[in-house]
Enzyme design. Sequence first.
Site, PDB file in Angstrom:
ATOM      1  N   GLY A 125      57.867  77.179  55.265  1.00  0.00           N
ATOM      2  CA  GLY A 125      58.451  78.279  54.286  1.00  0.00           C
ATOM      3  C   GLY A 125      59.245  77.119  54.280  1.00  0.00           C
ATOM      4  O   GLY A 125      59.735  75.611  53.794  1.00  0.00           O
ATOM      5  N   HIS A 131      76.174  77.563  66.516  1.00  0.00           N
ATOM      6  CA  HIS A 131      76.123  77.663  65.218  1.00  0.00           C
ATOM      7  C   HIS A 131      75.936  78.527  63.979  1.00  0.00           C
ATOM      8  O   HIS A 131      75.103  79.719  63.888  1.00  0.00           O
ATOM      9  CB  HIS A 131      74.192  77.290  64.996  1.00  0.00           C
ATOM     10  CG  HIS A 131      73.591  76.989  63.770  1.00  0.00           C
ATOM     11  ND1 HIS A 131      74.507  76.158  62.441  1.00  0.00           N
ATOM     12  CD2 HIS A 131      73.302  77.407  62.593  1.00  0.00           C
ATOM     13  CE1 HIS A 131      73.531  75.954  61.381  1.00  0.00           C
ATOM     14  NE2 HIS A 131      72.779  77.213  61.967  1.00  0.00           N
TER      15      HIS A 131
END
Length: 313
Positions: free
Chosen positions: A10, A176
């Site tokens: 992707g 993160h």
Amino acid sequence: MSKVTVVGAGNVGATCANVLAFNEVADEVVMLDVKEGVSEGKAMDMMQTAQLLGFDTNIVGCTNDYEKTANSDVVVITSGIPRKPGMTREELIGVNAGIVKSVAQNILKYSPNAIIVVISNPMDTMTYLSLKALGLPKNRIIGMGGALDSSRFKYFLSQALGCNANEVEGMVIGGHGDTTMIPLTRFATYKGMPVSNFLSEEKLQEVAAATMVGGATLTKLLGTSAWYAPGAAGAFVVESIIHNQGKMVPCSVYLEGEYGESDICCGVPVILGKNGIEKIVELPLNEEEKAKFAASAAAVRKTNAALHEVGAL
Ligand SMILES: NC(=O)c1ccc[n+]([C@@H]2O[C@H](COP(=O)([O-])OP(=O)(O)OC[C@H]3O[C@@H](n4cnc5c(N)ncnc54)[C@H](O)[C@@H]3O)[C@@H](O)[C@H]2O)c1
Ligand SMILES: O=C(O)C[C@H](O)C(=O)O
């Protein structure tokens, strides 16, 4: 011959593969996706840029054919859904845990010696899941987040300083996540000089806040999450490993007492080389930074606990 596989072709996976090929980081780059024909099409499209851009990397695309990934030196996992505006990365766990676990298991069957770089979100938890599901030594499972967050931090610092981003140094540690990242303003420098020589504390706090929500800001603008810097950051981590560069890069790695944490993958500076994580670097954090790291790890641990709820562990 060096070989890198990128799972998920992707936005992030294809960008990562493209940067790897353009920079000739490996002799062969394989892209694998579940969507019929997409990897093959993107590989052909990229190969048609080889003569224009002058690279010799061979790019192969395949639809769920793990045999094509056999004997990869490094495998990058980007498969899974991205967030939409208003979502957190943590909300992706229900879908992505199953995808990442099955992909990691398939990869290991064909590349038993590979070093695995995890990008899919929630990244720290997907890294932890990969480590637990595969049972590999901790040096071979690396979460990519800190390389991207540090790049964003340097970008925002350079904007505030009005300087070239390549002349700024800085690192982001911790999870993160929008609230778990820790941009280390105290250690950031411009040409070797502390950035605090040039920017007020208030400005530095603004830079840190912009860095932390850097991914959310782009998601709002784009309608899906970012891919140019994430793909390039993935390729940067792969290159540091394959070319045994010995660079210090913040990555999500399994901690066993470092930074006061155990049984968790969280972002800390590591030396990257041919064995993956060659060394975890312990920074001399002050009390405030230590407290932020403990809070960040606690939040990551909470997301990890959800792995049991979704049946991934
Ligand atoms: N760690 C980071 O710094 C970081 C940065 C950006 C994006 N991400 C994460 O990376 C992931 C991918 O983001 P994207 O923007 O490329 O999304 P995308 O939707 O553009 O691409 C994901 C691809 O994964 C594929 N896929 C799904 N299940 C698969 C499977 N079982 N096997 C192989 N391929 C499969 C899909 O078909 C799709 O092509 C998301 O989870 C996103 O949140 C992480
Ligand atoms: O923001 C996201 O969801 C994707 C990624 O983690 C990023 O930081 O760009």
